[in-house]
Motif scaffolding. Sequence first.
Motif, short mmCIF file in Angstrom:
data_model
loop_
_atom_site.label_atom_id
_atom_site.label_comp_id
_atom_site.label_asym_id
_atom_site.label_seq_id
_atom_site.Cartn_x
_atom_site.Cartn_y
_atom_site.Cartn_z
N PRO A 607 0.84 -1.21 0.00
CA PRO A 607 0.00 0.00 0.00
C PRO A 607 0.87 1.26 0.00
O PRO A 607 2.09 1.19 0.25
CB PRO A 607 -0.79 -0.12 1.31
CG PRO A 607 0.05 -0.99 2.19
CD PRO A 607 0.82 -1.91 1.29
N ALA A 608 0.25 2.39 -0.28
CA ALA A 608 0.99 3.66 -0.30
C ALA A 608 1.58 3.94 1.08
O ALA A 608 0.98 3.61 2.11
CB ALA A 608 0.05 4.79 -0.71
N LYS A 609 2.78 4.53 1.11
CA LYS A 609 3.41 4.89 2.38
C LYS A 609 2.55 5.92 3.10
O LYS A 609 1.86 6.69 2.46
CB LYS A 609 4.83 5.43 2.12
CG LYS A 609 5.79 4.34 1.66
CD LYS A 609 7.20 4.88 1.46
CE LYS A 609 8.14 3.75 1.02
NZ LYS A 609 9.50 4.20 0.79
N PRO A 610 2.54 5.95 4.44
CA PRO A 610 3.45 5.25 5.36
C PRO A 610 2.98 3.84 5.74
O PRO A 610 3.58 3.20 6.59
CB PRO A 610 3.43 6.16 6.59
CG PRO A 610 2.05 6.73 6.60
CD PRO A 610 1.65 6.88 5.17
N ALA A 611 1.89 3.34 5.13
CA ALA A 611 1.42 1.98 5.46
C ALA A 611 2.49 0.96 5.10
O ALA A 611 3.25 1.14 4.15
CB ALA A 611 0.13 1.69 4.70
N LYS A 612 2.59 -0.11 5.89
CA LYS A 612 3.61 -1.13 5.67
C LYS A 612 3.07 -2.26 4.79
O LYS A 612 1.87 -2.50 4.75
CB LYS A 612 4.08 -1.70 7.02
CG LYS A 612 4.88 -0.71 7.84
CD LYS A 612 5.41 -1.36 9.10
CE LYS A 612 6.28 -0.38 9.88
NZ LYS A 612 6.80 -0.98 11.12
#
Length: 739
Positions: A607-612
Amino acid sequence: MSYKNFTVETDADGIALVTWNMPDKSMNVFTEEVMNELDRIVDQVAADAAIKGAVITSGKESFSGGADLTMLKRMLTLFHEEEAKDHDRAVKMLFDGAGRMSGLFRKLETSGKPWVSAINGTCMGGAFEMSLACHGRVAADSDKVKMALPEVKVGIFPGAGGTQRVPRLAQPQEALQMLTSGQNLTPQKAKAMGLIHEIAEPKKLVETAKAMIKNGLKPVQPWDEKGFKLPGGPVYSAAGANLWPPAIAILRRETYGNYPAATAILKCVYEGLLVPFDTGLRIEQRYFTEIMKTTEAAMMIRSLFVSLQELNKGARRPAGVPDTKFKKIGVLGAGFMGAGIAYVTAKAGIPVVLLDRDMPSAEKGKVHSENLISEQVKKGRAKSEEKEKLLSLITPTADYAALDGCDLVIEAVFEDSEVKKVAIEKAEAVLKSSAVFASNTSTIPITGLARNSARPKNFIGIHFFSPVDKMMLVEIILGKKTGDKALAMAIDYVRAIKKTPIVVNDTRGFYVNRCVLRYMSESYRMLIEGVPAPMIENAAKMAGMPVGPLALTDETAIDLAQKIMKQTIRDLGDKAVDPNQMKLIDTMVDAHGRHGRKNGKGFYDYPAKPAKKKLWPGLKDLYPQLAPEKVDVEELKQRFLVTIALEAARVMEEGIVTDPREADVGSILAFGFAPYTGGALSYIDGMGAKKFVKLAKSLQKKFGAQFKAPKLLLDMADKGETFYERFDPYKKDEVQKAA
């Protein structure tokens, strides 16, 4: 009094300047001779009424690299020889040896005269422990000054008072972080932690150190004063209750209990802070003796210190070939790999021509270097003038004529034999006859590529790993006709860019990729068996691997794995690839469009940052899932380590790698093979060939032919041999025993 490794000069103020300058070493290290001389100097300073105190510094650019670990290796050899005769006597000998340096430093700090350490450069391990025993510590304000206690990285720990002095000077959390990670400290960080007293201009270093003594520096350490209080308060306190339970948990999370030395550090600090200082030193000495007896310490010292140092010094370089002084290097292909190679070459101060099919492509490759060095400047790890110098050394071009004058050309074009053939021919047309041509291919045999060369003697493989700026290993691949001069130049180049070279004979996948593919393949088998994906990834990390095999496949790209499998089938036939694994990879790529990190979806979702990133939930729908409680985690761990170790053994049997040091160091530096084992072959040596073969046979019976031990291992098990006996790397002139 005169000494071989030190000079002692006393000035008009009665301050002795002790300068450490070993005549036969590029860096000062603690040897038995050095310790004996320092012992006599401490006595000399203490006994001479005219001497008010002493400053110890180095006569070299660096201060000291710490203890000579080959001394520890010798100590271990003696211990094992003695243990066969008398166990108790052997342990006593090891215990006394472990306490030699600690006792010397304690003698220095209780000698009654003030000592100041003037740290002018790199100060590591035992040398920093000696500095901590001095009553005053001054470091030069320079980028060259780095202080650390890095012993944990080679399977041991700071056993000369480090685990007792650091937590009595610094806050306990910072102390534990430093001791268990082996991190480097700048002078500013060390001062902020309370580990040094002052930072001085390099030219005024000794003057500042002497001033501390002139200004009345007490010859007594804080912990020897009445009423001394620990910086973070007592262990049994509210602060202690907040520190210790999480510290133990964090260490477990980071190491999975694989590193006995890291656990021993926590024990030394915890127990040592509950008792008087001298008792704390005794506790440290006992734990150090215990750690020295572990397989992990023996294997890590051998691979990550002794062998690594020997390979970095050019252990495999052919004798009699003059050293290469590089004036200019060419890189063909300005993509991710080529741009990375250009960056590390320019960083080493070597002018580099970066060539691609057109100027915009070549310029784009140079921008990669600009981005990398800009990031270093931003983090304070490089200066803006270093950035300018580095970029000035890279010349982008689309004209092969610009390669004229290159000593070495490294080809990193598209992984296609025809594309490479054109690049080889065009480059050789303008190169001088003495120049060497190297290919960075990761899959195409070097001997085949060399057929396109007019000078196969000067043709070699130099295989980098991605990302080039971070990966420390380089495989040097010998074609059938590669000459000594080409090998020597390749090793000289790899050493110039401060990476570690290993020499590999030509084969499909060379050494590293063969092992990595086994690692990935075993994870595919587990998925097909129905082992839950999180258990696969976690078991690999618990076994000591830095990255799970599914995450690693995503990084290298699943569609690349598909291409390699299809090429293998074309070259070697249908039986060369497990059809179930081929189906899994085809399903991921063709049915689900999951190519890996590069398109944001592989075995993981990105997923798009900041998601891990997280494992793709759809994996559990591909195959019927086993109940987690019915999966043996220990067995999963064994499968990963054994399948890689067996491939390393096959590579030795086939004569692809001939030196066990290279197999071990290569497996750790290239893909992080459980460093606590000392590497893929040391993993086998550590448990013994007989026990390993028994384990492999039990896994073969349960999981298949990939665990079949090669004849070499069966023979070694029968004879009770190790790899370092069978393929002794130190027998220079003796013909290698037949496998």
